[in-house]
Motif scaffolding. Sequence first.
Motif, PDB file in Angstrom:
ATOM      1  N   CYS A  79       0.925  -1.089  -0.066  1.00 36.35           N
ATOM      2  CA  CYS A  79       0.092  -0.204  -0.053  1.00 36.35           C
ATOM      3  C   CYS A  79       0.938   1.326   0.057  1.00 36.35           C
ATOM      4  O   CYS A  79       0.795   2.094  -1.031  1.00 36.35           O
ATOM      5  CB  CYS A  79      -0.823   0.125   1.214  1.00 36.35           C
ATOM      6  N   ASN A  83       0.922   3.124  -4.030  1.00 38.45           N
ATOM      7  CA  ASN A  83       0.013   4.405  -3.937  1.00 38.45           C
ATOM      8  C   ASN A  83       0.477   5.829  -4.202  1.00 38.45           C
ATOM      9  O   ASN A  83       1.760   5.899  -3.589  1.00 38.45           O
ATOM     10  CB  ASN A  83      -1.070   4.267  -2.860  1.00 38.45           C
ATOM     11  N   THR A  84       0.074   6.585  -4.799  1.00 40.24           N
ATOM     12  CA  THR A  84       0.570   8.030  -4.926  1.00 40.24           C
ATOM     13  C   THR A  84      -0.407   8.904  -4.867  1.00 40.24           C
ATOM     14  O   THR A  84      -1.682   8.504  -4.740  1.00 40.24           O
ATOM     15  CB  THR A  84       0.974   8.118  -6.532  1.00 40.24           C
ATOM     16  N   ASP A  85      -0.089  10.320  -5.010  1.00 36.83           N
ATOM     17  CA  ASP A  85      -1.012  11.161  -4.758  1.00 36.83           C
ATOM     18  C   ASP A  85      -2.053  11.218  -5.891  1.00 36.83           C
ATOM     19  O   ASP A  85      -3.287  11.674  -5.674  1.00 36.83           O
ATOM     20  CB  ASP A  85      -0.565  12.744  -4.503  1.00 36.83           C
ATOM     21  N   GLN A  87      -2.905   8.606  -7.889  1.00 36.91           N
ATOM     22  CA  GLN A  87      -3.644   7.528  -8.114  1.00 36.91           C
ATOM     23  C   GLN A  87      -3.603   6.416  -6.959  1.00 36.91           C
ATOM     24  O   GLN A  87      -2.487   6.167  -6.603  1.00 36.91           O
ATOM     25  CB  GLN A  87      -3.401   6.760  -9.687  1.00 36.91           C
ATOM     26  N   THR A  88      -4.527   5.767  -6.824  1.00 34.98           N
ATOM     27  CA  THR A  88      -4.566   4.442  -5.840  1.00 34.98           C
ATOM     28  C   THR A  88      -4.762   3.226  -6.397  1.00 34.98           C
ATOM     29  O   THR A  88      -5.699   3.033  -7.141  1.00 34.98           O
ATOM     30  CB  THR A  88      -5.678   4.792  -4.612  1.00 34.98           C
ATOM     31  N   HIS A  89      -3.951   2.471  -6.125  1.00 31.16           N
ATOM     32  CA  HIS A  89      -3.857   1.132  -6.911  1.00 31.16           C
ATOM     33  C   HIS A  89      -4.251   0.019  -5.983  1.00 31.16           C
ATOM     34  O   HIS A  89      -4.821  -0.810  -6.495  1.00 31.16           O
ATOM     35  CB  HIS A  89      -2.621   0.929  -7.344  1.00 31.16           C
ATOM     36  N   VAL A  91      -5.738  -0.712  -1.858  1.00 34.25           N
ATOM     37  CA  VAL A  91      -6.186  -0.436  -0.344  1.00 34.25           C
ATOM     38  C   VAL A  91      -6.380  -1.549   0.377  1.00 34.25           C
ATOM     39  O   VAL A  91      -7.086  -2.496  -0.054  1.00 34.25           O
ATOM     40  CB  VAL A  91      -7.492   0.430  -0.554  1.00 34.25           C
TER      41      VAL A  91
END
Length: 682
Positions: A79, A83-85, A87-89, A91
């Motif tokens: 996690c 994950n970046t600011d 895009q969330t790949h 969770v």
Amino acid sequence: MNKEKALTYSLLAHIRNTGTLAKGPIDIFIPLIKRALSKMNSVGIYQGKSIIEIKKTADELYFIDFPIPVLKKILTEICKEVNTDEQTHFVLYNDGAFSINQYTFSEFEEIIESQTKVINELEELFRQFCDTSELKIENTESIFKFIEKNKFNLSKYLSNSQLINGFDYTAEAQFVNFFKKIPPIYDKIKNIYLGSIIAGYIEYNSDEAEREIELLFDTNFIVGLLDLNTPESTHTCRTLLEIAKQQKFKIRILKDTIEETKNLLDTKAEYYDKSFLQKKVNPEDVYNACVRRKLSKSDLERIADNLESSIGKFGISILYQTDKLNNEAKFTEEYKIFEKVRNSKKSALHDATAILYINKVRKTKIKEFDKVNAWFVNNSTSNDGENIFLKNGFQPESIKADDLLNILWLSNPKVNKTIEGNDLAEIGLTSIISLSLNNNLPKSKILRELDDNIHKYAKEEISDTDIIRVATRITNKQLRDIEELNELADKDKVEFVKRLEEEANKQKRIEEVRIKKLEHIFKDISIRTDELEKSKKEFQEKSKGIDKIVTEKNHSISKVTELESALLKEKNLNRDVLRRTWIETELYKWRRKTWVEFTILSLIFLIGLSYILFQSDWDINKAIDYIKILKSNIIISGLISLVIFILNSITVKTLLGKYRNHSNIKSYVERLTIPNEMREIN
């Protein structure tokens, strides 16, 4: 172990050997789980109610069991990483639910494809080896189970597992032993072995508490330490001893062990001139070390006589008061068990006494490996005494040197850095080869009798080479009826010689057929070596023009060939070293300016103070009065105050900041203009 698990082990070894992805024990599994998430996403799985769903996919992909707590740690790290600011790949929710969004991970697909070929080649090679050696095998995948054997040994200690990874691995041990001399193949075997040990990280859960640990060494460990076994055995024992000293373990030996070792060496010296077959059957026999080291009978006797002082030089403490322990050990259950498996009652009592001593140091039965404070360490090549393992999941009192090394390597980062993975694999594979080939060998008494019969009746008729071939058939368990052979020597000497010749000829035919049928493999290895040499030359030629290649293909780097990518990576690594060195130099210059300022101000202060003391005839009271007079002068008083203020409030503070204030240092480094020849090539 099936081929899929062998593939997982190869992949784990690759991740560790590259050293770029794994920083800690858990990190090494992160790429595997990333790939599992990618596979799930690719088949339309975008969310789940529990991480058990991820575990199921990972277990099916890699054929190793990922414990839920370990998997949760890995997923938490993923996690943070993916994950970046923008895009969330991935969770992971508090209740264990998860969601995956457009996540792909294909970094290891090419490696997996190449490793799959390696696994298939090894399996086919094993089949061919067995066909040419008259060895019957039920399943060619057994070679991978054999390589994994030590992992099962470690599981007894790490997870209290009582699973048995097969029994007779004579064919598999012969295969690995044969290809030890051929690095291109043996290296592949070592990688699978190393990966199997690395997989132990997910079983091992250390509490990282420091404890006083005591090691009590067995007779065979001392023999290995004295270099009277194989070179590999000596390396194992001396490596463990070195690590034990580094970790401040207590290292001890019973007085009885010294006596037993001395008796062993004296017996070997007694039969020195009469033994030939024994040392050919057992490569770990003391006689082989004598041949290797050019030791005579008198040398062996001298080593036995000086045994106690030699042990002292290794830094091993001797426990002299053992009479009370011996008397108590005679009434233990362990003594009764050892009586059935040892050659003599004296030997059985020695081992029972050692076990009793360990139990007294431990004071109670222990289940967790990490909480064990004492071990009886052996370097045995026999499975005798395996039934000494305590039941109900308690830790045994005894442990093999290579098993202890493996676990220390897994559990202790310092040990992990001390032992190279390649060395660990060499130690482990040598151990399981010895265990497999020596298991169920005829007792030394029977072999000595056969040796005597050969000297009496067949020494003139049969060559040393043929005796070696007979010994090979005994080691390979293709000649088992040794007692019948000895009886034949007493009854019919001519028939005895004839039988030996028949066995030697059988082995000779096997060796000739094996070499002929495996010849294409050696040719293939030779061709691959030539290809690697050619690639190396191409690498050197292309490296001369790498800057030009990178400039011209700056926007299409993904299409650069695999070799060019390797070159680019290598060049960036070199530039990184140069860049770091340059930055260190710039930091030195930056700090040097303040050091110059500090030195000048300090000298002014010290010169002024020395002048005052000189004028006061080095009398402190006169100096204090003189300072008071100077302070009355406004100009001088102001100059002194200014120097002290600059020194304390500006120079010292600035100097400390340039060493202690990391944000200040980082800010300075970021402002530096890196020279073009040191910048990373994209």
